[in-house]
Design an enzyme around this catalytic site. Structure first.
Site, PDB file in Angstrom:
ATOM      1  N   CYS A 182     -12.080  -0.399   1.012  1.00 32.34           N
ATOM      2  CA  CYS A 182     -10.939  -1.309   0.972  1.00 32.34           C
ATOM      3  C   CYS A 182     -10.474  -1.524   2.405  1.00 32.34           C
ATOM      4  O   CYS A 182      -9.981  -0.592   3.054  1.00 32.34           O
ATOM      5  CB  CYS A 182      -9.811  -0.737   0.118  1.00 32.34           C
ATOM      6  SG  CYS A 182      -8.312  -1.757   0.081  1.00 32.34           S
TER       7      CYS A 182
ATOM      8  N   GLY B  18      -6.715  -1.294   2.853  1.00 33.14           N
ATOM      9  CA  GLY B  18      -6.376   0.105   2.642  1.00 33.14           C
ATOM     10  C   GLY B  18      -6.705   0.966   3.856  1.00 33.14           C
ATOM     11  O   GLY B  18      -5.964   1.893   4.199  1.00 33.14           O
TER      12      GLY B  18
ATOM     13  N   HIS C 131       0.832  -1.208   0.000  1.00 34.48           N
ATOM     14  CA  HIS C 131       0.000   0.000   0.000  1.00 34.48           C
ATOM     15  C   HIS C 131       0.862   1.251   0.000  1.00 34.48           C
ATOM     16  O   HIS C 131       1.896   1.315   0.664  1.00 34.48           O
ATOM     17  CB  HIS C 131      -0.899   0.048   1.247  1.00 34.48           C
ATOM     18  CG  HIS C 131      -2.043  -0.901   1.197  1.00 34.48           C
ATOM     19  ND1 HIS C 131      -3.283  -0.544   0.728  1.00 34.48           N
ATOM     20  CD2 HIS C 131      -2.136  -2.208   1.554  1.00 34.48           C
ATOM     21  CE1 HIS C 131      -4.091  -1.591   0.802  1.00 34.48           C
ATOM     22  NE2 HIS C 131      -3.422  -2.609   1.302  1.00 34.48           N
TER      23      HIS C 131
ATOM     24  N   GLU D 121      -7.441   0.457  -6.133  1.00 37.58           N
ATOM     25  CA  GLU D 121      -6.947  -0.902  -5.917  1.00 37.58           C
ATOM     26  C   GLU D 121      -6.350  -1.482  -7.197  1.00 37.58           C
ATOM     27  O   GLU D 121      -6.917  -1.330  -8.283  1.00 37.58           O
ATOM     28  CB  GLU D 121      -8.074  -1.814  -5.430  1.00 37.58           C
ATOM     29  CG  GLU D 121      -8.585  -1.462  -4.045  1.00 37.58           C
ATOM     30  CD  GLU D 121      -9.417  -2.573  -3.449  1.00 37.58           C
ATOM     31  OE1 GLU D 121      -8.926  -3.722  -3.387  1.00 37.58           O
ATOM     32  OE2 GLU D 121     -10.560  -2.305  -3.047  1.00 37.58           O
ATOM     33  N   ARG D 122      -5.212  -2.157  -7.024  1.00 32.07           N
ATOM     34  CA  ARG D 122      -4.579  -2.842  -8.154  1.00 32.07           C
ATOM     35  C   ARG D 122      -5.580  -3.777  -8.831  1.00 32.07           C
ATOM     36  O   ARG D 122      -6.294  -4.519  -8.162  1.00 32.07           O
ATOM     37  CB  ARG D 122      -3.412  -3.720  -7.681  1.00 32.07           C
ATOM     38  CG  ARG D 122      -2.199  -3.015  -7.186  1.00 32.07           C
ATOM     39  CD  ARG D 122      -1.162  -4.039  -6.738  1.00 32.07           C
ATOM     40  NE  ARG D 122      -1.689  -4.933  -5.696  1.00 32.07           N
ATOM     41  CZ  ARG D 122      -1.052  -6.008  -5.239  1.00 32.07           C
ATOM     42  NH1 ARG D 122       0.125  -6.339  -5.723  1.00 32.07           N
ATOM     43  NH2 ARG D 122      -1.589  -6.747  -4.299  1.00 32.07           N
TER      44      ARG D 122
END
Length: 276
Positions: free
Chosen positions: A217, A220, A159, A208-209
């Site tokens: 998230c 996150g 992150h 988000e990837r």
């Protein structure tokens, strides 16, 4: 036909499937089809329940909407606990779940509030991974000729956290992608933009990837609280306000991070993957 359960937590939505009673493998094309909001079912991530050879009760595999496999998903883990109960796979209130890199502990409370013990945050750049010859609380990262102060941490997945004054004006998709795909993140990163309200409340938006900006998230939220706590901006317990709702995060400055929030079942169904 593949049976599935659609679930969500704060609008962060998932397709959960049982790979325990009938083990199977999904390829990237099938995952993208399932996650497609126009042609498939639609979700941020696909979660697969599996057996494990470790000491954990179950394994959870996490696949992003683009078909890539992720290491961690805090909101998904809470939905996973409810899925195991509703599918009759477990009646335990406390569960240990193996992920790609480590195991997490889940505790099911009343009204399907679930607490996830996310594990200890990782700050060593080589373990995140993030390219740096030293470890510090924040790093300077040049993106499109602008320099941003970025807090970098792994919550089982990498992150980047950026503190901003006006979170509503941030172009999360554009700037998030630029930071998350930066060459100094060899495996990419999720990117959180944080606006501080009080010492026990903050606002957060996350790119988000493999997905883009999501309504919430969990990992996150944990990364945001840990990063702000390290620089003395927040207390040990923080309410994190995301576009989809509020998560409760606890971290006393050392040891595991605890994440609490809802887990909601939306509907169940079957999908024909032969159409892919």
């Amino acid at each position: 036909m593949l049976a599935f359960t659609k679930m969500q937590s704060l609008g962060n939505d998932f397709i959960l499937v049982d790979g325990i009673r009938l083990p199977f493998e999904l390829d990237k094309g099938q995952i993208r089809y399932i996650a497609d909001r126009h042609l498939g079912i639609g979700c941020d991530q696909v979660l697969v329940a599996e057996l494990t050879d470790s000491n954990a009760d179950f394994a959870m595999r996490v696949f992003n909407a683009d078909g890539t496999e992720a290491e961690q998903c805090g909101n998904g883990a809470r939905c996973f606990a409810r899925f195991l109960h509703e599918e009759g796979l477990s009646d335990k209130r406390r569960l240990s779940v193996a992920l790609r890199r480590h195991a997490i502990n889940l505790e099911v409370e009343d009204d399907w509030q679930v607490v996830v013990e996310m594990g200890e945050p990782i700050f060593d750049p080589s373990e995140i991974p993030f390219e740096s010859d030293h470890q510090t609380a924040a790093y300077e990262l040049e993106v499109s000729n602008e320099v941003y102060e970025v807090h970098v941490v792994s919550m089982g997945n990498p992150h980047a956290v950026v503190l901003v004054n006006d979170i509503d004006s941030v172009d999360v998709d554009s700037l998030g992608a630029a930071i998350g795909r930066h060459a100094r993140f060899p495996q990419g990163a999720n990117v959180g933009f944080v606006s501080l309200n009080t010492r026990n409340k903050l606002r957060l938006r996350v790119w988000e990837r493999g997905v883009g900006e999501t309504l919430a998230c969990g990992s996150g939220a944990c990364a945001a609280v840990v990063s702000c706590h390290r620089v003395g901006e927040v207390d040990d317990q923080v309410l994190v306000e995301l576009p989809g709702g509020v998560l409760d995060v606890r971290w006393p400055g050392q040891g595991s991070v605890f994440l609490k929030g809802s887990a909601i079942t939306v509907f169940r169904g079957e999908i024909n993957l032969a159409l892919v």
